[in-house]
Design an enzyme around this catalytic site. Structure first.
Site, mmCIF file in Angstrom:
data_model
loop_
_atom_site.group_PDB
_atom_site.id
_atom_site.type_symbol
_atom_site.label_atom_id
_atom_site.label_comp_id
_atom_site.label_asym_id
_atom_site.label_seq_id
_atom_site.Cartn_x
_atom_site.Cartn_y
_atom_site.Cartn_z
ATOM 1 N N CYS A 326 119.118 68.365 -21.594
ATOM 2 C CA CYS A 326 118.430 68.058 -20.336
ATOM 3 C C CYS A 326 119.106 66.899 -19.613
ATOM 4 O O CYS A 326 118.863 66.678 -18.435
ATOM 5 C CB CYS A 326 116.972 67.712 -20.589
HETATM 6 N N1 PMP Z 1 110.520 67.685 -24.823
HETATM 7 C C1 PMP Z 1 111.520 67.718 -25.703
HETATM 8 C C2 PMP Z 1 111.440 66.868 -26.933
HETATM 9 C C3 PMP Z 1 112.640 68.542 -25.476
HETATM 10 O O1 PMP Z 1 113.655 68.556 -26.358
HETATM 11 C C4 PMP Z 1 112.689 69.322 -24.308
HETATM 12 C C5 PMP Z 1 113.888 70.198 -24.022
HETATM 13 N N2 PMP Z 1 114.066 71.187 -24.990
HETATM 14 C C6 PMP Z 1 111.611 69.263 -23.399
HETATM 15 C C7 PMP Z 1 110.557 68.426 -23.691
HETATM 16 C C8 PMP Z 1 111.610 70.072 -22.145
HETATM 17 O O2 PMP Z 1 111.529 71.417 -22.438
HETATM 18 P P1 PMP Z 1 111.639 72.559 -21.313
HETATM 19 O O3 PMP Z 1 112.964 72.307 -20.628
HETATM 20 O O4 PMP Z 1 111.602 73.818 -22.075
HETATM 21 O O5 PMP Z 1 110.503 72.394 -20.387
#
Ligand code: PMP
Length: 391
Positions: A326
């Site tokens: 991210c």
């Molecule tokens: N929280 C954590 C600990 C993550 O590792 C992630 C990304 N995998 C997210 C939140 C956000 O997830 P998403 O992009 O699927 O909304």
């Protein structure tokens, strides 16, 4: 062409073929909307409620405590913004950990703009929150504490039970983003008094674009998105039935395979850690040596950039990560590593390996075969390393 050796399970996981089988009819034959009153609607409602039950069971919750969302980011938003909005009269202060996922940091920034106050509790060199430090951050107006169960980056598992004990009986609500931990450490909300818990479907080999939020009975939150009032009015929008059925199937499979699977993954992790630290001089393990996710090995290598390592491994058909996917588009070093006290150049020299359901022992062999040579070659090109070697 996909990598031959995939060691980046934290960024993305394949959907288990058994999950795809469970989902398939919900794209075509069973396409009813759970809000419809006819037979197709009834069929969808039944499947929705059965899926809710199965996801609830996965974490020891009751069926009515699970809300489906579009993923972990939305669950974190609903938990934090929904909670503080609904409970503003009781206080305006929240606490998060420095090492939280970027989504939690950015949600905290957003609520600061609405007048809430946010304190950040630091972590030790291994990325663990100190319960004592947390205690000191709590003031009369604190209404919510949000601490992730484990770090998706360095793999450190937080002392969640102790954190919950500190807050217990003090009228505060505890939210935990459990995305990194789900399927890798046991999570049971009957044992740990967590009030709000974020889950994601892909992290247990279900489809992307689906998540869930556990909301303990008697914890009140406000919806963050007005609409048709689905999901007890807390998350409007027609339910994504194929994905919901998929997440439930993924949870069932995970629950039955987890006890043996975590041992298998921990064995690969330990072999990799031992092999890298033993064969590569000036290599270090990031994160906690023991309190860490069974599938995570996170290293730093003096005098080289993680990104150069990643690209050299990519050339050899090995997929790894330099940290959270991210945050991979920013040039900033990882805030999690900086919060552990690493210097910018140390944080930039980091590399993350994460194992998963299709990992094999030969994956570890292959990394140990090529990585020492890559590190040596990159260091031979690094003016930084020459200076260090002479010093
Ligand atoms: N929280 C954590 C600990 C993550 O590792 C992630 C990304 N995998 C997210 C939140 C956000 O997830 P998403 O992009 O699927 O909304």
């Amino acid at each position: 062409m996909p990598a031959q050796v995939y060691l980046d399970y934290q960024s993305s996981k394949p959907v288990d073929p058994r999950v795809v089988d469970a989902m398939r009819p919900w794209f075509t034959e069973r396409f009813g909307n759970p809000s419809s009153l006819h037979l197709d609607g009834d069929e969808a409602t039944d499947a929705l409620e059965r899926s809710r039950e199965r996801v609830a069971q996965f974490i020891g919750a009751n069926k009515d405590e699970i809300i489906f969302t579009s993923g972990a980011t939305e669950s974190n938003n609903l938990a934090i913004i929904g909670y503080v909005t609904r409970n503003r009269k009781r206080g305006d202060h929240i606490v998060i950990a420095e090492s939280e996922h970027i989504s939690v940091h950015n949600i905290a920034k957003a609520i600061e703009k609405q007048g809430f106050k946010v304190s950040k509790v630091g972590v030790d060199q291994y990325g663990r929150v100190s319960v004592e430090k947390l205690r000191k951050k709590i003031i009369d107006t604190t209404i919510l504490v949000s601490i992730g169960w484990a770090s998706s980056e360095i793999g450190t598992v937080q002392p969640v039970q102790e954190i919950a004990d500190v807050l217990h009986g003090r009228g505060m609500t505890l939210h935990s983003d459990a995305v990194a931990a789900e399927g890798l450490v046991p999570i049971d909300v009957r044992k740990v008094p967590i009030d709000l818990l974020t889950l994601s479907s892909n992290d247990i080999y279900g489809p992307k674009g689906l998540g869930a939020l556990y909301i303990r009975r008697n914890v009140n939150i406000a919806p963050i998105m007005p609409g048709g009032g689905q999901e007890r009015g807390l998350r409007s929008g027609t339910e994504a039935m194929p994905a919901i059925v998929g997440m439930a199937a993924a949870a069932d499979i995970m629950a039955s395979e987890m006890p043996t699977e975590v041992l298998r993954l921990a064995h690969y992790r330990d072999r990799l850690i031992e092999g890298v630290l033993g064969r590569i001089p000036k290599s270090h393990l990031n994160g906690h040596p023991r309190e860490r996710l069974p599938n995570n090995a996170h290293f730093r290598f003096d005098a080289i950039e993680g990104e150069s390592l990643l690209l050299s491994l990519k050339d050899k058909g090995i997929a790894v990560s330099t940290g959270s996917a991210c945050s991979s588009k920013t040039l900033e070093p990882s805030h999690t590593l900086i919060s552990c006290g690493l210097l910018h150049e140390e944080a930039h020299g980091s590399l993350e390996f994460t194992f998963g359901r299709w990992s094999r022992p030969t994956d570890v062999d292959r990394v140990l075969e090529v990585l020492p040579g890559i590190v040596e070659r990159l260091r031979s090109l690094s003016p930084l390393y020459e200076k260090e070697a002479k010093a």
